[in-house]
Write a protein that holds these residues in place. Structure first.
Motif, PDB file in Angstrom:
ATOM      1  N   LYS A  32     -80.743  70.677   3.156  1.00  0.00           N
ATOM      2  CA  LYS A  32     -81.770  69.715   2.751  1.00  0.00           C
ATOM      3  C   LYS A  32     -81.227  68.749   1.699  1.00  0.00           C
ATOM      4  O   LYS A  32     -81.511  67.553   1.727  1.00  0.00           O
ATOM      5  CB  LYS A  32     -83.019  70.415   2.193  1.00  0.00           C
ATOM      6  CG  LYS A  32     -83.699  71.326   3.173  1.00  0.00           C
ATOM      7  CD  LYS A  32     -84.087  70.608   4.434  1.00  0.00           C
ATOM      8  CE  LYS A  32     -84.455  71.600   5.501  1.00  0.00           C
ATOM      9  NZ  LYS A  32     -84.386  71.057   6.836  1.00  0.00           N
ATOM     10  N   LEU A  35     -78.941  66.381   3.497  1.00  0.00           N
ATOM     11  CA  LEU A  35     -79.734  65.415   4.262  1.00  0.00           C
ATOM     12  C   LEU A  35     -80.313  64.352   3.334  1.00  0.00           C
ATOM     13  O   LEU A  35     -80.256  63.159   3.642  1.00  0.00           O
ATOM     14  CB  LEU A  35     -80.856  66.129   5.013  1.00  0.00           C
ATOM     15  CG  LEU A  35     -81.827  65.237   5.769  1.00  0.00           C
ATOM     16  CD1 LEU A  35     -81.120  64.487   6.893  1.00  0.00           C
ATOM     17  CD2 LEU A  35     -82.982  66.060   6.319  1.00  0.00           C
ATOM     18  N   GLN A  66     -89.277  66.128   8.452  1.00  0.00           N
ATOM     19  CA  GLN A  66     -88.366  67.248   8.664  1.00  0.00           C
ATOM     20  C   GLN A  66     -89.109  68.353   9.398  1.00  0.00           C
ATOM     21  O   GLN A  66     -90.260  68.638   9.099  1.00  0.00           O
ATOM     22  CB  GLN A  66     -87.864  67.783   7.330  1.00  0.00           C
ATOM     23  CG  GLN A  66     -86.980  66.821   6.587  1.00  0.00           C
ATOM     24  CD  GLN A  66     -86.459  67.435   5.306  1.00  0.00           C
ATOM     25  OE1 GLN A  66     -86.263  68.635   5.214  1.00  0.00           O
ATOM     26  NE2 GLN A  66     -86.239  66.593   4.310  1.00  0.00           N
ATOM     27  N   GLY A  78     -83.929  69.529  11.729  1.00  0.00           N
ATOM     28  CA  GLY A  78     -83.625  68.116  11.894  1.00  0.00           C
ATOM     29  C   GLY A  78     -84.774  67.232  11.491  1.00  0.00           C
ATOM     30  O   GLY A  78     -85.701  67.650  10.793  1.00  0.00           O
ATOM     31  N   GLU A  92     -80.024  68.029  11.866  1.00  0.00           N
ATOM     32  CA  GLU A  92     -79.402  67.751  10.573  1.00  0.00           C
ATOM     33  C   GLU A  92     -77.894  67.939  10.656  1.00  0.00           C
ATOM     34  O   GLU A  92     -77.130  67.180  10.100  1.00  0.00           O
ATOM     35  CB  GLU A  92     -79.950  68.699   9.503  1.00  0.00           C
ATOM     36  CG  GLU A  92     -81.325  68.383   9.043  1.00  0.00           C
ATOM     37  CD  GLU A  92     -81.828  69.381   8.010  1.00  0.00           C
ATOM     38  OE1 GLU A  92     -81.027  70.171   7.466  1.00  0.00           O
ATOM     39  OE2 GLU A  92     -83.038  69.363   7.757  1.00  0.00           O
ATOM     40  N   HIS A 108     -74.433  65.669  17.268  1.00  0.00           N
ATOM     41  CA  HIS A 108     -75.788  65.987  16.806  1.00  0.00           C
ATOM     42  C   HIS A 108     -76.660  66.248  18.025  1.00  0.00           C
ATOM     43  O   HIS A 108     -76.540  65.581  19.045  1.00  0.00           O
ATOM     44  CB  HIS A 108     -76.371  64.842  15.971  1.00  0.00           C
ATOM     45  CG  HIS A 108     -75.807  64.797  14.593  1.00  0.00           C
ATOM     46  ND1 HIS A 108     -76.308  65.558  13.562  1.00  0.00           N
ATOM     47  CD2 HIS A 108     -74.779  64.109  14.072  1.00  0.00           C
ATOM     48  CE1 HIS A 108     -75.614  65.337  12.463  1.00  0.00           C
ATOM     49  NE2 HIS A 108     -74.671  64.453  12.753  1.00  0.00           N
TER      50      HIS A 108
END
Length: 174
Positions: A32, A35, A66, A78, A92, A108
């Protein structure tokens, strides 16, 4: 003050459910933070959306949130993007995919569904744990895509529902 306390409690619960779906809490938190740094570095969610997915003239990003995409191999963390033209998800982290030459390529995990291909969206919850909520998108060709672990489930569901209804209304007026 009571409304503010309820909103804070709902948000904290959403964060707890979101983090709980990851394999390890430390890995989830690290992901997180990574990201968040990537979002800032690239200039915001709209720029990330435009960079990851084809973007039409006049298309608007309505919401990004999210969540986790449910797969047979387990949940994938993601971002879910809801635009005026499509619903799109991008993991993510990249995943390893085998190539024909025996090597692996890191990509991804992406899912894109144009709004006109969406038959409907529904919500459900875990009967044993009602706080665990799921969102299902059903396509006109019979695929179902499940999302879970939203930080704010109700806002995401409402936005998706309104976007699909608006799209159906637009189609009916032509």
């Amino acid at each position: 003050m009571n409304l503010l306390g309820k909103k804070a409690d709902t948000f904290a619960h959403g964060v707890r459910e979101h983090v709980r779906l990851g394999t390890k809490i430390s890995e989830t938190v690290k992901g997180k933070l990574s990201l968040g740094a990537r979002i800032l570095q690239l200039g915001g969610l709209e720029k990330i959306f435009k960079q990851l997915f084809s973007f039409r003239e006049g298309e608007k990003l309505l919401k990004a949130c999210q969540c986790y995409l449910s797969t047979s191999a387990g949940p994938i963390a993601g971002l879910l993007f809801i635009s005026s033209e499509k619903v799109a998800f991008c993991s993510e982290r990249s995943i390893k995919v085998p190539c024909a030459n025996g090597e692996y390529l890191r990509v991804h995990y992406k899912v894109v569904v144009p709004l006109e291909k969406i038959k409907g969206v529904s919500q459900s919850e875990n009967l044993k744990k009602p706080s665990q909520k799921y969102m299902e998108i059903v396509t006109v060709d019979g695929f179902d895509i499940w999302f879970m672990g939203f930080l704010n489930y109700h806002k995401a569901f409402k936005c998706l529902q309104q976007t699909i209804s608006q799209r159906l209304d637009d189609v009916d007026t032509f």
